[in-house]
Design a protein around this motif. Structure first.
Motif, PDB file in Angstrom:
ATOM      1  N   LEU A 151       0.840  -1.192   0.000  1.00 42.70           N
ATOM      2  CA  LEU A 151       0.000   0.000   0.000  1.00 42.70           C
ATOM      3  C   LEU A 151       0.880   1.248   0.000  1.00 42.70           C
ATOM      4  CD1 LEU A 151      -2.688  -1.039   2.651  1.00 42.70           C
ATOM      5  CD2 LEU A 151      -2.684  -1.464   0.187  1.00 42.70           C
ATOM      6  N   PRO A 152       0.478   2.296  -0.738  1.00 45.66           N
ATOM      7  CA  PRO A 152       1.268   3.538  -0.724  1.00 45.66           C
ATOM      8  C   PRO A 152       1.219   4.179   0.659  1.00 45.66           C
ATOM      9  CG  PRO A 152      -0.816   3.862  -1.877  1.00 45.66           C
ATOM     10  CD  PRO A 152      -0.713   2.398  -1.612  1.00 45.66           C
ATOM     11  N   GLN A 153       2.353   4.722   1.080  1.00 50.80           N
ATOM     12  CA  GLN A 153       2.427   5.297   2.421  1.00 50.80           C
ATOM     13  C   GLN A 153       1.725   6.646   2.509  1.00 50.80           C
ATOM     14  OE1 GLN A 153       6.427   5.602   3.872  1.00 50.80           O
ATOM     15  NE2 GLN A 153       5.801   6.000   5.977  1.00 50.80           N
ATOM     16  N   PHE A 154       1.851   7.436   1.426  1.00 52.10           N
ATOM     17  CA  PHE A 154       1.232   8.769   1.431  1.00 52.10           C
ATOM     18  C   PHE A 154       0.411   8.927   0.148  1.00 52.10           C
ATOM     19  CE2 PHE A 154       5.401   9.180   3.560  1.00 52.10           C
ATOM     20  CZ  PHE A 154       4.951   9.422   4.847  1.00 52.10           C
ATOM     21  N   PRO A 155      -0.804   8.363   0.094  1.00 53.53           N
ATOM     22  CA  PRO A 155      -1.599   8.431  -1.143  1.00 53.53           C
ATOM     23  C   PRO A 155      -2.076   9.849  -1.422  1.00 53.53           C
ATOM     24  CG  PRO A 155      -2.906   7.488   0.639  1.00 53.53           C
ATOM     25  CD  PRO A 155      -1.518   7.640   1.184  1.00 53.53           C
ATOM     26  N   ALA A 156      -1.977  10.243  -2.692  1.00 53.07           N
ATOM     27  CA  ALA A 156      -2.476  11.557  -3.102  1.00 53.07           C
ATOM     28  C   ALA A 156      -3.932  11.485  -3.535  1.00 53.07           C
ATOM     29  CB  ALA A 156      -1.616  12.116  -4.238  1.00 53.07           C
ATOM     30  N   ASP A 220      -4.151   6.155  -6.247  1.00 52.41           N
ATOM     31  CA  ASP A 220      -3.020   5.375  -5.735  1.00 52.41           C
ATOM     32  C   ASP A 220      -3.497   4.161  -4.947  1.00 52.41           C
ATOM     33  OD1 ASP A 220      -1.228   7.375  -6.712  1.00 52.41           O
ATOM     34  OD2 ASP A 220      -1.707   8.590  -4.952  1.00 52.41           O
ATOM     35  N   LEU A 221      -4.772   4.165  -4.545  1.00 56.84           N
ATOM     36  CA  LEU A 221      -5.299   3.110  -3.686  1.00 56.84           C
ATOM     37  C   LEU A 221      -6.805   3.033  -3.891  1.00 56.84           C
ATOM     38  CD1 LEU A 221      -4.658   1.120  -1.283  1.00 56.84           C
ATOM     39  CD2 LEU A 221      -5.217   3.008   0.234  1.00 56.84           C
ATOM     40  N   LEU A 222      -7.376   1.811  -3.812  1.00 55.05           N
ATOM     41  CA  LEU A 222      -8.821   1.616  -3.929  1.00 55.05           C
ATOM     42  C   LEU A 222      -9.359   0.994  -2.644  1.00 55.05           C
ATOM     43  CD1 LEU A 222      -9.325   0.176  -7.544  1.00 55.05           C
ATOM     44  CD2 LEU A 222      -9.520   2.543  -6.774  1.00 55.05           C
ATOM     45  N   ILE A 254      -8.026  -2.356  -0.917  1.00 54.93           N
ATOM     46  CA  ILE A 254      -8.399  -2.719   0.443  1.00 54.93           C
ATOM     47  C   ILE A 254      -9.873  -3.125   0.409  1.00 54.93           C
ATOM     48  CG2 ILE A 254      -8.668  -1.923   2.818  1.00 54.93           C
ATOM     49  CD1 ILE A 254      -6.449   0.060   2.351  1.00 54.93           C
ATOM     50  N   SER A 255     -10.177  -4.327   0.899  1.00 55.57           N
ATOM     51  CA  SER A 255     -11.570  -4.775   0.960  1.00 55.57           C
ATOM     52  C   SER A 255     -12.115  -4.505   2.350  1.00 55.57           C
ATOM     53  CB  SER A 255     -11.654  -6.272   0.626  1.00 55.57           C
ATOM     54  OG  SER A 255     -10.959  -7.030   1.589  1.00 55.57           O
ATOM     55  N   ALA A 256     -13.288  -3.870   2.388  1.00 54.37           N
ATOM     56  CA  ALA A 256     -13.943  -3.550   3.659  1.00 54.37           C
ATOM     57  C   ALA A 256     -15.429  -3.858   3.496  1.00 54.37           C
ATOM     58  CB  ALA A 256     -13.715  -2.083   4.029  1.00 54.37           C
ATOM     59  N   VAL A 257     -15.754  -5.139   3.416  1.00 51.44           N
ATOM     60  CA  VAL A 257     -17.124  -5.591   3.182  1.00 51.44           C
ATOM     61  C   VAL A 257     -17.649  -6.215   4.466  1.00 51.44           C
ATOM     62  CG1 VAL A 257     -18.590  -7.094   1.815  1.00 51.44           C
ATOM     63  CG2 VAL A 257     -16.628  -5.980   0.739  1.00 51.44           C
ATOM     64  N   GLY A 258     -18.723  -5.652   4.984  1.00 56.61           N
ATOM     65  CA  GLY A 258     -19.334  -6.188   6.194  1.00 56.61           C
ATOM     66  C   GLY A 258     -18.580  -5.775   7.455  1.00 56.61           C
ATOM     67  N   HIS A 259     -18.936  -6.477   8.543  1.00 52.15           N
ATOM     68  CA  HIS A 259     -18.275  -6.216   9.823  1.00 52.15           C
ATOM     69  C   HIS A 259     -17.066  -7.132   9.968  1.00 52.15           C
ATOM     70  CE1 HIS A 259     -21.492  -3.541  10.853  1.00 52.15           C
ATOM     71  NE2 HIS A 259     -22.414  -4.509  10.750  1.00 52.15           N
ATOM     72  N   ARG A 272      -5.253  -6.034   1.049  1.00 53.22           N
ATOM     73  CA  ARG A 272      -5.378  -5.827   2.491  1.00 53.22           C
ATOM     74  C   ARG A 272      -6.849  -5.919   2.854  1.00 53.22           C
ATOM     75  NH1 ARG A 272      -2.015  -2.781   6.002  1.00 53.22           N
ATOM     76  NH2 ARG A 272      -2.587  -3.337   8.145  1.00 53.22           N
ATOM     77  N   ARG A 273      -7.154  -6.540   3.981  1.00 52.20           N
ATOM     78  CA  ARG A 273      -8.530  -6.627   4.457  1.00 52.20           C
ATOM     79  C   ARG A 273      -8.702  -5.743   5.676  1.00 52.20           C
ATOM     80  NH1 ARG A 273     -11.409  -9.377   8.476  1.00 52.20           N
ATOM     81  NH2 ARG A 273     -13.613  -9.715   7.921  1.00 52.20           N
TER      82      ARG A 273
END
Length: 497
Positions: A151-156, A220-222, A254-259, A272-273
């Motif tokens: 993952l990028p450290q400082f995403p623009a 830079d990140l999704l 990065i997946s962030a689905v559900g709890h 990354r989850r």
């Protein structure tokens, strides 16, 4: 009920059997299609539940399968245009609920269901299907840690794929603005239902197709986010095609689905989850205030370290300065004295060195003798005399062989000279002195010359026969010629007639 009804239903009373003998017989096709129409009229639309077995995907795109329970089974067919619209793809062992119409297949006298829709029968079946897909993707290596992108450290720029309404997008935007104010691009999609997986996959591919220097810069990140729900609500994120799209994306996801307790298929293939959508925003961004505090702390520590270094160097310089003499002359006195001693010893050292080399040269010269140089010369002289003794006879033998060969060639030249005809032979020349080598080149009345070894005689071509020559003058002695005439090629030489 008339006799025609009995023919279709096969339920005539026994006492009327003789009357049926006069009915016209039905063909197999007529009976089969009559049964087909009866089934389709009676069971035009049914909804059944069963377990799938014997799935066959034909090259035409149609799918053939068997639905069964513990007591019976029925064949099923899914036409090519319906396969893509199914809520669940048919797989062996999956328990489903299908909707369709009952019909028959006359070619085999069997009945089947033409499936128009299919859905998993319950949570147990969904989890079983999910486990089969996970096993297949795991065997292909899509879950390997080596595939994960950092993952990028400082995403623009951060891209968010989620529903544009609801608390999820508000929580993500609020958390990002508090921690790391940057550009956020939202791609709105539906996150539940049959179309959710396709829309999310299209969003991932759309972000991935952007260019960094385009009108909308590539993120830079999704973050793929959705709130909690049941297994059926989250089932769109267990789609195999969506999982492969996420695994093939160039942008870290990065997946962030559900709890935190919810797990979907894209959690395994993403880079990354996150336990929650808010947690995804925290993973994706640093805390600007913490970075500013850390930078200020580094700056203060740098100043303190620089001050301590200067103090240490100043102390060491003062210590070294105290060990130096007060006058420059005192600092140079000792080296100058060593130089004087060395220069005073230099002359005598050179004389001694020259004397030692002179003695060594004398000893070497005494061991030298001219005889040592004469021995190689004498050996080479003896070899030269031996070669000379063998060389002279060899030259004489070679000259004799060449003389004999030259004499033989001269004799052959004399015998083969075309300008000197042999006895019994003559050379025919035309008026210009050109040689005539074929009778076909002679014409009637043509004047020619016959050249013999002892003279020449003119002649005229006569008519007594092909190629006949009539002499016209006495022979003339051959006169020496200043230069030989052109000679024909060896193939042109030969006897006349």
């Amino acid at each position: 009920m008339d006799s025609d009804d009995y023919a279709f239903e096969g339920a005539a009373p026994q006492e009327q059997a003789p009357a049926r003998d006069n009915n016209p017989p039905l063909s197999i096709s007529e009976l089969s299609f009559a049964l087909k129409r009866t089934l389709e009229d009676r069971f035009g639309h049914v909804r059944i539940r069963g377990e799938i077995s014997k799935v066959t995907r034909h090259s035409s795109g149609h799918v053939y399968l068997t639905l069964k329970d513990d007591k019976a089974a029925i064949d099923g067919v899914i036409w090519k245009g319906v396969v893509r619209t199914l809520g669940a793809q048919p797989e062996t062992g999956l328990e489903v609920i299908v909707t369709g119409k009952i019909t028959s297949y006359p070619a085999r006298s069997s009945y089947q269901i033409v499936i128009e829709s299919m859905e998993p029968a319950g949570a147990g079946a969904l989890l079983a299907q999910l486990e089969r897909i996970k096993t297949r993707l795991r065997e292909e290596g899509l879950f390997e840690p080596s595939r994960k992108k950092p993952l990028p450290q400082f995403p623009a720029t951060i891209g968010v794929i989620t529903s544009p309404t609801g608390a999820v997008i508000r929580d993500i935007l609020h958390r990002i603005s508090d921690r790391w104010p940057c550009r956020v691009i939202v791609w709105p999609v539906i996150v539940q239902g049959d179309a959710a997986a396709k829309q999310v996959a299209n969003a991932v591919r759309g972000f991935d197709a952007m260019t960094p220097d385009g009108p909308i810069p590539r993120p830079d990140l999704l973050i793929v986010a959705r709130g909690g729900g049941s297994v059926e609500d989250l089932w769109g994120f267990n789609d195999e095609n969506l999982a492969r799209t996420v695994a093939d994306a160039r942008i870290p996801i990065i997946s962030a689905v559900g709890h935190e307790t919810d797990t979907t298929l894209i959690d395994f293939v993403s880079d990354r989850r996150a336990p929650t959508p808010t947690g995804a925003a925290e993973i994706a961004t640093p805390v600007l205030a913490e970075l500013q505090w850390g930078l200020a702390d580094y700056e203060a520590r740098l100043r303190r370290c620089g001050a301590r270094l200067l103090d240490d160097r100043r102390t060491r310089l003062l210590s070294v300065a105290r060990g130096l003499p007060t006058r420059p002359e005192d600092l140079l006195a000792l080296p100058q004295q060593r130089l004087d001693h060395a220069s005073s010893r230099l002359g005598s050292a050179l004389h001694r060195n020259a004397s030692v080399h002179e003695q060594r040269l004398t000893r070497v010269a005494a061991r030298l003798s001219p005889s040592i140089l004469h021995r190689p010369i004498e050996r080479r002289s003896d070899r030269l005399h031996a070669i000379e003794a063998r060389f002279r006879p060899a030259i004489e033998r070679r000259l004799q062989r060449d003389s004999e060969r030259l004499a033989a060639l001269a004799r052959a030249l004399t015998n083969l000279d075309p300008s000197r005809p042999k006895p019994g032979f003559a050379r025919v020349e035309d008026a210009e002195g050109q040689w005539i080598t074929s009778a076909h080149k002679l014409t009637e009345g043509q004047h020619v010359s016959l050249v013999f070894g002892d003279g020449q005689r003119d002649a005229t071509v006569g008519t007594s026969g092909p190629g006949t020559v009539t002499p016209s003058a006495p022979p003339t002695p051959l006169a020496p010629k200043s230069a030989p005439k052109p000679k024909p090629s060896p193939s042109d030489q030969g006897t006349l007639f």
